[in-house]
Design an enzyme around this catalytic site. Sequence first.
Site, PDB file in Angstrom:
ATOM      1  N   SER A 120       0.830  -1.204   0.000  1.00 37.07           N
ATOM      2  CA  SER A 120       0.000   0.000   0.000  1.00 37.07           C
ATOM      3  C   SER A 120       0.859   1.246   0.000  1.00 37.07           C
ATOM      4  O   SER A 120       0.407   2.308  -0.400  1.00 37.07           O
ATOM      5  CB  SER A 120      -0.843   0.094   1.280  1.00 37.07           C
ATOM      6  OG  SER A 120      -1.360  -1.115   1.670  1.00 37.07           O
ATOM      7  N   HIS A 141      -1.805  -2.805  -6.795  1.00 38.98           N
ATOM      8  CA  HIS A 141      -2.404  -2.432  -5.510  1.00 38.98           C
ATOM      9  C   HIS A 141      -3.921  -2.586  -5.551  1.00 38.98           C
ATOM     10  O   HIS A 141      -4.630  -1.730  -6.076  1.00 38.98           O
ATOM     11  CB  HIS A 141      -1.984  -0.996  -5.144  1.00 38.98           C
ATOM     12  CG  HIS A 141      -2.477  -0.562  -3.820  1.00 38.98           C
ATOM     13  ND1 HIS A 141      -2.909   0.709  -3.554  1.00 38.98           N
ATOM     14  CD2 HIS A 141      -2.630  -1.247  -2.664  1.00 38.98           C
ATOM     15  CE1 HIS A 141      -3.299   0.789  -2.288  1.00 38.98           C
ATOM     16  NE2 HIS A 141      -3.140  -0.388  -1.740  1.00 38.98           N
ATOM     17  N   GLU A 153      -4.464  -0.101  -8.618  1.00 40.32           N
ATOM     18  CA  GLU A 153      -3.395   0.787  -9.074  1.00 40.32           C
ATOM     19  C   GLU A 153      -2.247  -0.095  -9.574  1.00 40.32           C
ATOM     20  O   GLU A 153      -1.780  -0.972  -8.838  1.00 40.32           O
ATOM     21  CB  GLU A 153      -2.885   1.658  -7.917  1.00 40.32           C
ATOM     22  CG  GLU A 153      -3.845   2.766  -7.512  1.00 40.32           C
ATOM     23  CD  GLU A 153      -3.340   3.582  -6.315  1.00 40.32           C
ATOM     24  OE1 GLU A 153      -3.419   4.804  -6.363  1.00 40.32           O
ATOM     25  OE2 GLU A 153      -2.870   2.968  -5.327  1.00 40.32           O
ATOM     26  N   ASN A 191      -3.706   6.025  -1.503  1.00 41.91           N
ATOM     27  CA  ASN A 191      -3.305   6.041  -0.100  1.00 41.91           C
ATOM     28  C   ASN A 191      -2.732   7.371   0.340  1.00 41.91           C
ATOM     29  O   ASN A 191      -2.786   7.723   1.515  1.00 41.91           O
ATOM     30  CB  ASN A 191      -2.314   4.915   0.185  1.00 41.91           C
ATOM     31  CG  ASN A 191      -3.015   3.759   0.860  1.00 41.91           C
ATOM     32  OD1 ASN A 191      -3.745   3.971   1.820  1.00 41.91           O
ATOM     33  ND2 ASN A 191      -2.821   2.573   0.354  1.00 41.91           N
TER      34      ASN A 191
END
Length: 287
Positions: A120, A141, A153, A191
């Site tokens: 992450s 991700h 992602e 994130n």
Amino acid sequence: MADQTKIGVVGAGTMGAGIAQVAAQAGFQTVVYDVSQEFIDRGLGRIRSFIERSRERGRITPEQEKEILGRLSGSLQLDAMNGCSLVIEAVPEKIELKREIFQKLDAICAAETLLATNTSSLSVTTIAAGTKHPERAVGMHFFNPPPLMALVEVIRGAQSRGECVDQAVELVRKLGKTPVLAQDTPGFVVNRIARPFYNEALRILGDGDAKVETIDRIMKEAGKFRMGPFELMDLIGNDVNFSATNSLYEAFFHDPRFRPSPIQHRMYEAGLLGRKTGKGFYTYESK
Ligand SMILES: NC(=O)c1ccc[n+]([C@@H]2O[C@H](COP(=O)([O-])OP(=O)(O)OC[C@H]3O[C@@H](n4cnc5c(N)ncnc54)[C@H](O)[C@@H]3O)[C@@H](O)[C@H]2O)c1
């Protein structure tokens, strides 16, 4: 030789199990590795209940249920990743652990196998740097819970080869997800944006300005978020979220915008991790 219909997942936790389910549902033979049989059984058990519920609700037929579960297997040997066209690593957010796993996978897997990390917040470039073939390493991700969240992602590390990134994008589509390309910067896109969402909520709580339930309710009712920040932290796991906050703070050279909250630290130290332990900002009836 890598089998184009086979995917490997390293780590059978929250994310690994979810990703394995996505792969098996998309028609891939899927093998999940973890360090103990207990973790494998727990991960595969969670997938089984999810798929069973889908059948009970009429979303899939009993034949489809059988086929999906038939494509899934667990292994205590990392060598089982040999022959996969893609291996996705989903072990805890610790840089040394991820680097070690990547080095082992690099030695086990055929040259054409794509190696992906579900990190992450850590650098894909750093994770891949210890391998002999960093050009075939990318970030993939997924979001929690993987079977329900569309976005993935795809992260290009400093040494990722363009073709490998294209291949990763294509594989994400084959998994039925929506790929979005992101650069290898701390927290990528989602994130990084999400940090202030959690941090500011924790500050409001710490300052005594509003309660957990109030903040969550405002964000949902007025802000139209699906979940409030505290519900989401409990879903992610306060340990996982705390390490993501820490690694962004480090990666941005202690930029105060990313400073972790003492409340989050305390929750982590107390083992109040959220849904997975039955207690976090809220209490959950069953684990
Ligand atoms: N939880 C989330 O919401 C979320 C979302 C996106 C990405 N991620 C990332 O996904 C990764 C995994 O997170 P998680 O929430 O699934 O964690 P988790 O703690 O639920 O699961 C981790 C799993 O890895 C296993 N493991 C530990 N050491 C291992 C090793 N050496 N080899 C193989 N398996 C090992 C553990 O036994 C466990 O089953 C982390 O990098 C995290 O940052 C998490």
